[in-house]
Motif scaffolding. Structure first.
Motif, short mmCIF file in Angstrom:
data_model
loop_
_atom_site.label_atom_id
_atom_site.label_comp_id
_atom_site.label_asym_id
_atom_site.label_seq_id
_atom_site.Cartn_x
_atom_site.Cartn_y
_atom_site.Cartn_z
N ASP A 42 21.91 -8.86 7.73
CA ASP A 42 22.82 -8.92 8.88
C ASP A 42 23.98 -9.86 8.53
O ASP A 42 23.85 -11.08 8.63
CB ASP A 42 22.08 -9.40 10.12
N ARG A 43 25.12 -9.30 8.14
CA ARG A 43 26.25 -10.13 7.71
C ARG A 43 26.86 -10.89 8.88
O ARG A 43 27.37 -12.00 8.70
CB ARG A 43 27.31 -9.24 7.05
N VAL A 44 26.83 -10.30 10.06
CA VAL A 44 27.37 -10.99 11.23
C VAL A 44 26.53 -12.25 11.50
O VAL A 44 27.08 -13.32 11.78
CB VAL A 44 27.37 -10.07 12.46
N PHE A 45 25.22 -12.11 11.40
CA PHE A 45 24.36 -13.28 11.60
C PHE A 45 24.64 -14.35 10.55
O PHE A 45 24.67 -15.55 10.85
CB PHE A 45 22.89 -12.88 11.55
N THR A 46 24.83 -13.94 9.28
CA THR A 46 25.11 -14.90 8.22
C THR A 46 26.38 -15.69 8.52
O THR A 46 26.42 -16.91 8.32
CB THR A 46 25.24 -14.18 6.87
N GLN A 47 27.41 -15.02 9.01
CA GLN A 47 28.65 -15.70 9.37
C GLN A 47 28.44 -16.64 10.56
O GLN A 47 28.93 -17.78 10.56
CB GLN A 47 29.73 -14.67 9.69
N GLN A 48 27.70 -16.18 11.56
CA GLN A 48 27.42 -17.03 12.71
C GLN A 48 26.61 -18.25 12.30
O GLN A 48 26.87 -19.38 12.76
CB GLN A 48 26.66 -16.23 13.77
N LEU A 49 25.63 -18.06 11.43
CA LEU A 49 24.79 -19.16 10.97
C LEU A 49 25.59 -20.17 10.17
O LEU A 49 25.46 -21.38 10.37
CB LEU A 49 23.64 -18.61 10.11
N SER A 50 26.44 -19.69 9.28
CA SER A 50 27.26 -20.60 8.47
C SER A 50 28.17 -21.45 9.34
O SER A 50 28.32 -22.66 9.12
CB SER A 50 28.09 -19.79 7.47
N SER A 51 28.77 -20.84 10.36
CA SER A 51 29.65 -21.59 11.26
C SER A 51 28.85 -22.61 12.07
O SER A 51 29.28 -23.76 12.25
CB SER A 51 30.37 -20.61 12.20
N ALA A 52 27.67 -22.21 12.54
CA ALA A 52 26.84 -23.12 13.33
C ALA A 52 26.37 -24.30 12.50
O ALA A 52 26.33 -25.44 12.98
CB ALA A 52 25.64 -22.37 13.91
N LEU A 53 26.03 -24.06 11.23
CA LEU A 53 25.56 -25.14 10.36
C LEU A 53 26.69 -26.12 10.05
O LEU A 53 26.45 -27.33 9.94
CB LEU A 53 25.00 -24.56 9.06
N SER A 54 27.91 -25.61 9.90
CA SER A 54 29.05 -26.50 9.66
C SER A 54 29.27 -27.44 10.84
O SER A 54 29.50 -28.64 10.66
CB SER A 54 30.32 -25.67 9.39
N ASN A 55 29.17 -26.89 12.05
CA ASN A 55 29.33 -27.73 13.23
C ASN A 55 28.18 -28.72 13.36
O ASN A 55 28.39 -29.89 13.75
CB ASN A 55 29.38 -26.85 14.49
N ALA A 56 26.97 -28.28 13.02
CA ALA A 56 25.82 -29.18 13.10
C ALA A 56 25.92 -30.30 12.08
O ALA A 56 25.57 -31.45 12.36
CB ALA A 56 24.53 -28.39 12.89
N GLN A 57 26.41 -29.98 10.88
CA GLN A 57 26.55 -30.99 9.84
C GLN A 57 27.53 -32.08 10.26
O GLN A 57 27.29 -33.26 10.04
CB GLN A 57 27.02 -30.32 8.53
N SER A 58 28.65 -31.67 10.85
CA SER A 58 29.65 -32.65 11.28
C SER A 58 29.18 -33.46 12.48
O SER A 58 29.63 -34.59 12.69
CB SER A 58 30.97 -31.94 11.61
#
Length: 238
Positions: A42-58
Motif C-alpha cells: 500500500d503505497r499510500v499507507f507508506t507515504q502516510q506513515l513516513s509523514s507521521a514518523l517525521s512529525n513524531a521524530q520532531s
C-alpha cells in the motif's frame, strides 16, 4: 461487459461486507484481518506513515505508537472497520505474536541510500523498535568511504564492492528466518539502476504506429476561386 463489471463490483462489496460482519462478531478475526492487510504493498499507507514518523521524530513521540495509529487510520479508511489500539496490543501479547512487517525491503533500501545520516532513517528506527532485524540492516548501511591516498593501478583494476554492511550476531543468527530477498541485492539494484525483479517498469515514451500517418491520402477539395479559374481555363482551351 457492463454486466461483468457490475458483477465484480457486487462481489467485492459482498466480500467486504462479509469481512466487516465477521470482524464485528469475532475480535480474533478482526485483528487477524488487521495484521494480514497488505501493508507493504500500500503505497499510500507508506507515504502516510513516513509523514507521521517525521512529525513524531520532531515532537519526540514514540515511533511504534505513531505507526500503530497510522495503521488504524488507514485500515478504517479501506475497510470501515475500527481497531482499538489497546485491545489489539493485548491480543498480540495474549497470542504471543509480533506485529506484521509493514515496510518493504525496497523502501528501507531507498531510505538508506537517500539518508546518509542513520539518525534520519525513521523507517529503519521504527523497524528496530518493532523487533524487525531489517531495521538494523537499514541503519548499518553506509556509503563506501573514498580513499584519501592515491590508489595503485592494480587496485583500481580490481572489482570494488558497492555495498558495505557490518554483520552482527543477530543478523547471522541461524534461528532467525531468512529474508525472501537480500537487502544488499536491492540496494545494488537501486544504485546501479538495474531493474528490480518483480517490479514492472512502464516507459515514459509514446510509441507511434508506423501504419498511421498525419498526412491524408485524398486530394484536398478545390477552393471556390480555384473552381472558377479552372472553368475559365477550360473555356479558353475550347
Amino acid at each position: 461487459m457492463n454486466n461483468n463489471l457490475h458483477e465484480k463490483i457486487a462481489a467485492a462489496e459482498g466480500t467486504l461486507a462479509d469481512v466487516q460482519r465477521r470482524a464485528a462478531e469475532n475480535s480474533d478475526a478482526r485483528y487477524r484481518a488487521f495484521d494480514t492487510y497488505p501493508w507493504t504493498k500500500d503505497r499510500v499507507f507508506t507515504q502516510q506513515l513516513s509523514s507521521a514518523l517525521s512529525n513524531a521524530q520532531s515532537s519526540g513521540l514514540d515511533l511504534s505508537e505513531t505507526a500503530l495509529q497510522a495503521r488504524i487510520q488507514r485500515f478504517e479508511q479501506q475497510t470501515q472497520i475500527k481497531i482499538d489500539g489497546d485491545a489489539y496490543a493485548q491480543w498480540l501479547a495474549h497470542n504471543n505474536q509480533q506485529p506484521p512487517r509493514i515496510i518493504s525491503e525496497h523502501i528501507v533500501a531507498e531510505e538508506a541510500i537517500a539518508m546518509p545520516n542513520p539518525e534520519d532513517r525513521n523507517l529503519a528506527h521504527l523497524l528496530v523498535e518493532l523487533g524487525d532485524p531489517l531495521g538494523q540492516l537499514g541503519l548499518q548501511y553506509h556509503e563506501p568511504q573514498l580513499a584519501a591516498a592515491p590508489v595503485p593501478s592494480w587496485q583500481s583494476a580490481a572489482p570494488t564492492a558497492q555495498l558495505y554492511i557490518e554483520k552482527d550476531q543477530a543478523a547471522t543468527d541461524p534461528n532467525k528466518e531468512p529474508y525472501p530477498k537480500k537487502f544488499e541485492e536491492i540496494v545494488e539494484f537501486l544504485q546501479t539502476g538495474k531493474p528490480i525483479p518483480g517490479i514492472r517498469e512502464i516507459p515514459d515514451t509514446v510509441i507511434e504506429d508506423p501504419s498511421i500517418t498525419t498526412h491524408g491520402r485524398l486530394a484536398a477539395p478545390l477552393k471556390p476561386w480555384e473552381i472558377g479559374r479552372t472553368s475559365s481555363t477550360d473555356d479558353l482551351g475550347r
